[in-house]
Design an enzyme around this catalytic site. Structure first.
Site, PDB file in Angstrom:
ATOM      1  N   LYS A 274     -16.735  73.340  17.232  1.00 14.44           N
ATOM      2  CA  LYS A 274     -17.311  74.344  15.858  1.00 14.44           C
ATOM      3  C   LYS A 274     -17.993  75.499  16.427  1.00 14.44           C
ATOM      4  CE  LYS A 274     -20.577  70.267  14.477  1.00 14.44           C
ATOM      5  NZ  LYS A 274     -20.008  70.408  13.335  1.00 14.44           N
ATOM      6  N   ARG A 348     -18.636  58.603  12.711  1.00 13.33           N
ATOM      7  CA  ARG A 348     -18.181  57.478  12.864  1.00 13.33           C
ATOM      8  C   ARG A 348     -17.946  57.091  13.076  1.00 13.33           C
ATOM      9  NH1 ARG A 348     -15.190  61.173   7.667  1.00 13.33           N
ATOM     10  NH2 ARG A 348     -16.603  61.976   7.943  1.00 13.33           N
TER      11      ARG A 348
HETATM   12  N1  BES Z   1     -22.815  66.025  12.551  1.00 18.38           N
HETATM   13  C1  BES Z   1     -22.069  66.643  11.692  1.00 18.38           C
HETATM   14  C2  BES Z   1     -22.037  66.482  10.499  1.00 18.38           C
HETATM   15  C3  BES Z   1     -23.362  67.707  10.449  1.00 18.38           C
HETATM   16  C4  BES Z   1     -23.005  68.935  10.131  1.00 18.38           C
HETATM   17  C5  BES Z   1     -24.768  67.156  10.316  1.00 18.38           C
HETATM   18  C6  BES Z   1     -24.063  69.935   9.044  1.00 18.38           C
HETATM   19  C7  BES Z   1     -25.747  68.032   9.954  1.00 18.38           C
HETATM   20  C8  BES Z   1     -25.695  69.368   9.088  1.00 18.38           C
HETATM   21  C9  BES Z   1     -20.676  65.967  11.975  1.00 18.38           C
HETATM   22  O1  BES Z   1     -20.531  65.379  12.716  1.00 18.38           O
HETATM   23  C10 BES Z   1     -19.687  66.409  11.165  1.00 18.38           C
HETATM   24  O2  BES Z   1     -19.163  67.451  12.151  1.00 18.38           O
HETATM   25  N2  BES Z   1     -18.994  66.328  10.581  1.00 18.38           N
HETATM   26  C11 BES Z   1     -17.421  67.617   9.661  1.00 18.38           C
HETATM   27  C12 BES Z   1     -16.993  66.097   8.664  1.00 18.38           C
HETATM   28  C13 BES Z   1     -15.756  66.391   8.596  1.00 18.38           C
HETATM   29  C14 BES Z   1     -14.983  67.523   9.989  1.00 18.38           C
HETATM   30  C15 BES Z   1     -14.365  65.666   7.810  1.00 18.38           C
HETATM   31  C16 BES Z   1     -18.104  67.864   8.543  1.00 18.38           C
HETATM   32  O3  BES Z   1     -19.489  67.851   8.149  1.00 18.38           O
HETATM   33  O4  BES Z   1     -17.662  69.028   8.533  1.00 18.38           O
HETATM   34 MN    MN Z   2     -18.920  66.588  14.642  1.00 23.67          MN
END
Ligand code: BES
Ligand code: MN
Ligand code: ZN
Length: 488
Positions: A274, A348
């Site tokens: 990220k 997931r």
């Molecule tokens: N933990 C994150 C989701 C999240 C984002 C929670 C912001 C709280 C605030 C999750 O693991 C994630 O990174 N999801 C990605 C999925 C994508 C790569 C398909 C996302 O939401 O960007």
């Molecule tokens: Mn993630």
């Protein structure tokens, strides 16, 4: 914060602030009426002198008030058409105001006002939540500790019926569980590791009868074939733990309610790291797990008459020479293969093996809780938790419990067409579905692992912590889940 029922007459409870409410400023009712009489009409005269108070939702801090033991009185005008939402809003404003006086103890005497919905028990539970929201503080890692609210008294007179007493007990358990959930969530990931969470579960088993904890470690995960959870963990120095907690509140033969929590103690995104702005807040990626801990603690404290199982996938998502990579193909415990297209869609993967593990308990229902997708913030914001299900009555129960508790949730669809978006040319499925409907494709992924029981998935990415704000845990959807269990 300790809650205490006080049998003394309301004017004789010594405290910093006595909080009372009335549906009306013209004719005072209930406790407000009593305090007015005790104070020689000081209350009604003060109210008359404050015309702004006549508008519902307004409050006044009055100090001193003669004839009573409390140092000050907080008077809330909740209006004739008070609902638990409007009452909570008004109470919250008043509490934020008196917090500046750093009270040590307060008396809450508002359960006699009338709500449009006519539910006095809701006032007690909702105000416990509001008190927790305003006065909870996490200063574990500060050298200078903040002053704390120590006690909340509630008058226990003839108005405290048995039904209200039960509501009060439930409210205390809810507030205690909220604090526990918040402590775990707010803890930074260099303290709150998968091993730390496992220790919490072991402690709970020691402290409670009819409570059992089993920890599945990485060696055992390998034996079970948990290739998805292990793939997420392989880039981290912290070993993953699958934490299984069991509250036995009914006969062994009764099918359990199972709660599964995403416990990613920190989510860097892995090799698909990220950016800096998106990474701050990722210690909260274990809020689902923290909520499961809260449910289990409340179940134990209230000795809820159900068998309740909490399963937590505790793991850290890190980039490293050993980390899993995009295009890796992994095999889950269910036997289904997964092509990893993005290592940041790790939740997931951590959850799917826990969902398969849950099959062994022959559950009555499985509810998973996960900060799964940022897309949830786009669709429902911070207002409502997203609900997905393979069994409509379960979603109905959860959404209803959300409305009853004020901890709102809303259902999103799992139409078959969405499943096509996670088809992979190289494995049984891929772990992302592209730009569209991100929360739904994530839920579709989980659905493939929940075929053997009634299941609901709750995406709490928007509601469990104050993302982008002061980044503090809200302990949601704990109020909803406890309400769901209270209705069973
Ligand atoms: N933990 C994150 C989701 C999240 C984002 C929670 C912001 C709280 C605030 C999750 O693991 C994630 O990174 N999801 C990605 C999925 C994508 C790569 C398909 C996302 O939401 O960007
Ligand atoms: Mn993630
Ligand atoms: Zn995550």
């Amino acid at each position: 914060m300790k809650y205490q029922l006080k049998t003394a007459a309301i004017q004789n409870i010594p405290c910093d602030f006595l909080i009372i409410a009335s549906n009306n400023t013209k004719t005072l009712t209930g406790y407000a009426k009593e305090i007015d009489a005790q104070s020689g009409n000081h209350l009604s005269q003060s109210i008359k002198a404050l015309p702004h108070l006549s508008k519902p939702g307004r409050f006044a801090v009055l100090q001193p008030v003669p004839g009573i033991k409390a140092t000050g009185v907080v008077f809330l005008n909740v209006g004739k058409k008070a609902t638990q939402d409007s009452l909570a809003k008004c109470l919250k404003k008043a509490l934020i105001n008196i917090k500046t006086f750093q009270p040590k103890n307060i008396t809450l005497a508002i359960h006699d006002v009338e709500l449009e919905e006519g539910k006095a028990d809701r006032i007690i539970k909702r105000s416990a939540e509001v008190i927790n929201t305003v006065f909870y503080c996490f200063d574990e890692h500060k050298t200078k500790k903040s002053p704390r609210l120590a006690t909340i008294f509630v008058p226990s007179d003839k108005r405290m019926t048995n039904k209200l007493k039960l509501a009060f007990k439930q409210a205390i358990a809810l507030a205690n569980a909220m604090s526990f959930t918040k402590d775990l969530s707010n803890s930074p990931s260099n303290f709150c590791t998968p091993t730390y969470l496992a220790k919490q579960a072991k402690r709970m088993a020691k402290e409670n009868t009819k409570f059992k904890t089993t920890i599945v470690d990485e060696a055992e995960m390998k034996k079970l074939g948990m290739g998805a959870l292990l793939a997420v963990s392989q880039g981290s120095k912290e070993p993953a733990k699958l934490i299984v907690m069991m509250h036995q509140g009914a006969e062994k033969s009764k099918k359990p309610y199972v709660f599964v929590g995403k416990g990613v103690t920190f989510d860097t995104g892995g090799i698909n790291a990220k950016g800096p702005d998106a990474m701050v807040g990722m210690k909260y990626d274990m809020c689902g797990a923290a909520t499961v801990f809260g449910v289990m603690q409340a179940a134990a404290e209230l000795k809820l008459p159900h068998n309740i199982i909490g399963i937590v996938s505790a793991v850290e998502n890190m980039p490293d020479g050993a980390a899993y990579k995009p295009e890796d193909v992994i095999t889950s415990m269910s036997g289904q293969t997964i092509e990893v297209l993005n290592t940041d869609a790790e939740g997931r993967l951590a959850l799917c093996d826990a969902l398969t593990y849950a099959e062994r308990f022959k559950p009555k229902a499985v509810v998973d809780l996960a900060t799964l997708t940022g897309a949830m913030l786009v669709s429902l914001g911070k207002v409502a938790t997203g609900v997905f299900t393979n069994h409509q009555p379960l979603a109905d129960d959860l959404v209803k419990a959300g409305m009853t508790s004020g901890d709102k949730a809303w259902q999103l669809p799992l139409f078959d067409e969405y499943q096509e978006l996670i088809e992979s040319p190289f494995a049984d499925m891929q772990n992302i579905g592209g730009k569209l409907a991100g929360s739904i494709t994530a839920a579709c992924f989980l659905e493939r692992f929940a075929k053997k029981y009634h299941w609901a998935h709750m995406d709490i990415a928007g509601t469990s912590s104050n993302w982008g704000g002061n980044r503090t845990s809200t302990a949601r959807p704990l109020p909803l889940l406890l309400e769901y269990l209270f209705q069973k």
